[in-house]
Design an enzyme around this catalytic site. Structure first.
Site, short mmCIF file in Angstrom:
data_model
loop_
_atom_site.label_atom_id
_atom_site.label_comp_id
_atom_site.label_asym_id
_atom_site.label_seq_id
_atom_site.Cartn_x
_atom_site.Cartn_y
_atom_site.Cartn_z
N ASP A 50 -6.29 -2.87 -1.70
CA ASP A 50 -5.43 -2.95 -0.53
C ASP A 50 -6.19 -3.47 0.69
O ASP A 50 -5.61 -3.68 1.75
CB ASP A 50 -4.71 -1.64 -0.24
CG ASP A 50 -5.65 -0.46 -0.01
OD1 ASP A 50 -6.87 -0.67 0.04
OD2 ASP A 50 -5.15 0.68 0.11
N SER A 51 -7.48 -3.72 0.50
CA SER A 51 -8.28 -4.44 1.51
C SER A 51 -7.67 -5.79 1.81
O SER A 51 -7.98 -6.40 2.85
CB SER A 51 -9.72 -4.62 1.02
OG SER A 51 -9.74 -5.17 -0.30
N ASP A 89 -5.18 -1.19 -6.69
CA ASP A 89 -4.95 -0.11 -5.74
C ASP A 89 -3.48 0.27 -5.67
O ASP A 89 -2.59 -0.59 -5.67
CB ASP A 89 -5.39 -0.52 -4.33
CG ASP A 89 -6.82 -0.14 -4.03
OD1 ASP A 89 -7.40 0.69 -4.75
OD2 ASP A 89 -7.37 -0.68 -3.04
N LYS A 118 -5.89 2.74 -8.99
CA LYS A 118 -6.79 3.54 -8.15
C LYS A 118 -6.00 4.19 -7.03
O LYS A 118 -5.16 3.54 -6.39
CB LYS A 118 -7.91 2.67 -7.57
CG LYS A 118 -8.90 3.47 -6.70
CD LYS A 118 -10.14 2.65 -6.36
CE LYS A 118 -9.90 1.58 -5.33
NZ LYS A 118 -9.54 2.15 -3.99
N GLU A 120 -6.35 7.23 -3.68
CA GLU A 120 -7.24 7.97 -2.81
C GLU A 120 -6.86 9.44 -2.74
O GLU A 120 -5.69 9.79 -2.89
CB GLU A 120 -7.22 7.37 -1.39
CG GLU A 120 -7.69 5.93 -1.33
CD GLU A 120 -7.65 5.37 0.09
OE1 GLU A 120 -7.38 6.13 1.05
OE2 GLU A 120 -7.89 4.16 0.24
N GLU A 187 -16.96 6.01 -1.59
CA GLU A 187 -17.13 5.05 -0.49
C GLU A 187 -17.77 5.72 0.72
O GLU A 187 -17.31 6.77 1.17
CB GLU A 187 -15.78 4.45 -0.09
CG GLU A 187 -15.89 3.43 1.04
CD GLU A 187 -14.62 2.66 1.30
OE1 GLU A 187 -14.62 1.85 2.25
OE2 GLU A 187 -13.64 2.84 0.56
#
Length: 270
Positions: A50-51, A89, A118, A120, A187
């Site tokens: 999602d960067s 993501d 992925k 968070e 991270e």
């Protein structure tokens, strides 16, 4: 040997590499052309992160990225990649409930070509991780700095420096693995803590700004190519400085990860 002559990378491949003490490399990609270059260089994991909200869309954070955005870029990358494991993501608030998580993760795999998703969050996500993995959806859990929670965390800051925070992260890693997580990403975590978690984990651990003790490293492609908008993160390295082409830079990155030359001390946190 040409990377394309090797068998496809699977979760078993990465588990075997961890057990053998072999490092593996991961890079983000958002389109078919770069996906092919990354694949050809022998990088084991491609992340559709999602960067993309920041490096492709020009946003200030990853928060505005939608499931549709991720699906579009994941389909593009899947068309360019042949060997690498494709990790995708789950965007902000796309897994707020177990039902929502299952629906969106299934779309990322069915429509986006993802091999693993992925998400968070710490132990609070254990039930969602369990639900996804019990239904055949591989999951990489993401601890440490969590960009989707940047406002809650008070900015892009190293996580786990205080003893209490470090213990919470250790506990989170154990809980997520017990829930069925197939990989873990750390991270912006102190190198000593990241190495400890990696050693204690049976699943592969990918680091970004988490020191050399992780089983693998990941960077945002644009940071690695030196075309970052704004300030380049401390944990990244511009591999284009010493290489004539993007292909050569990507290959140099993969080689540096696998032989332990990257990350160097200047790319880590204490």
């Amino acid at each position: 040997m040409n990377a394309q002559s090797l068998p496809p990378v699977t979760l078993n491949t990465l588990r075997d590499m961890k057990r053998a003490g072999e490092k593996f490399a991961c890079l983000t990609a958002y389109d078919a052309s770069f996906a092919r270059l990354i694949d050809d260089a022998g990088v084991e994991v491609i992340l559709v992160g999602d960067s993309l909200g920041m490096v492709v869309q020009g946003r200030e954070t990853t928060l505005p990225v939608t499931v549709e955005d991720i699906l579009y870029h994941s389909r593009c990358v899947a068309r360019g990649s042949r060997r690498a494991l494709l990790m995708v993501d789950m965007p902000f608030m796309s897994y707020a409930t177990p039902e929502q998580a299952l629906r969106n993760a299934a779309r990322l795999m069915q429509e986006g070509g993802a091999h693993i998703v992925k998400l968070e969050g710490g132990a609070v996500q254990a039930d969602i991780v369990r639900q996804l993995t019990e239904r055949g959806i591989p999951v990489c859990a993401h601890l440490g700095l969590q960009p989707q929670s940047v406002h809650k965390l008070g900015g892009y800051r190293v996580q786990g420096r205080e003893a209490s925070a470090a213990q919470v992260m250790r506990d989170d890693a154990r809980a997520l693995q017990a829930a069925g997580a197939d990989m873990l990403l750390l991270e912006c975590v102190p190198a000593v803590l990241a190495a400890e978690i990696t050693l204690a984990s049976e699943i592969p651990v990918i680091g970004i700004g988490a020191g050399p003790g992780c089983d693998a490293q990941v960077l945002v492609l644009y940071d690695m190519l030196g075309i970052t908008l704004g300030k380049r993160p401390k944990f990244s390295r511009n591999f284009m400085q010493d290489n004539p082409t993007p292909q050569a830079a990507i290959a140099a990155y993969a080689h540096a990860v696998k032989n332990g030359a990257f990350p160097a001390p200047e790319h880590t946190f204490s």
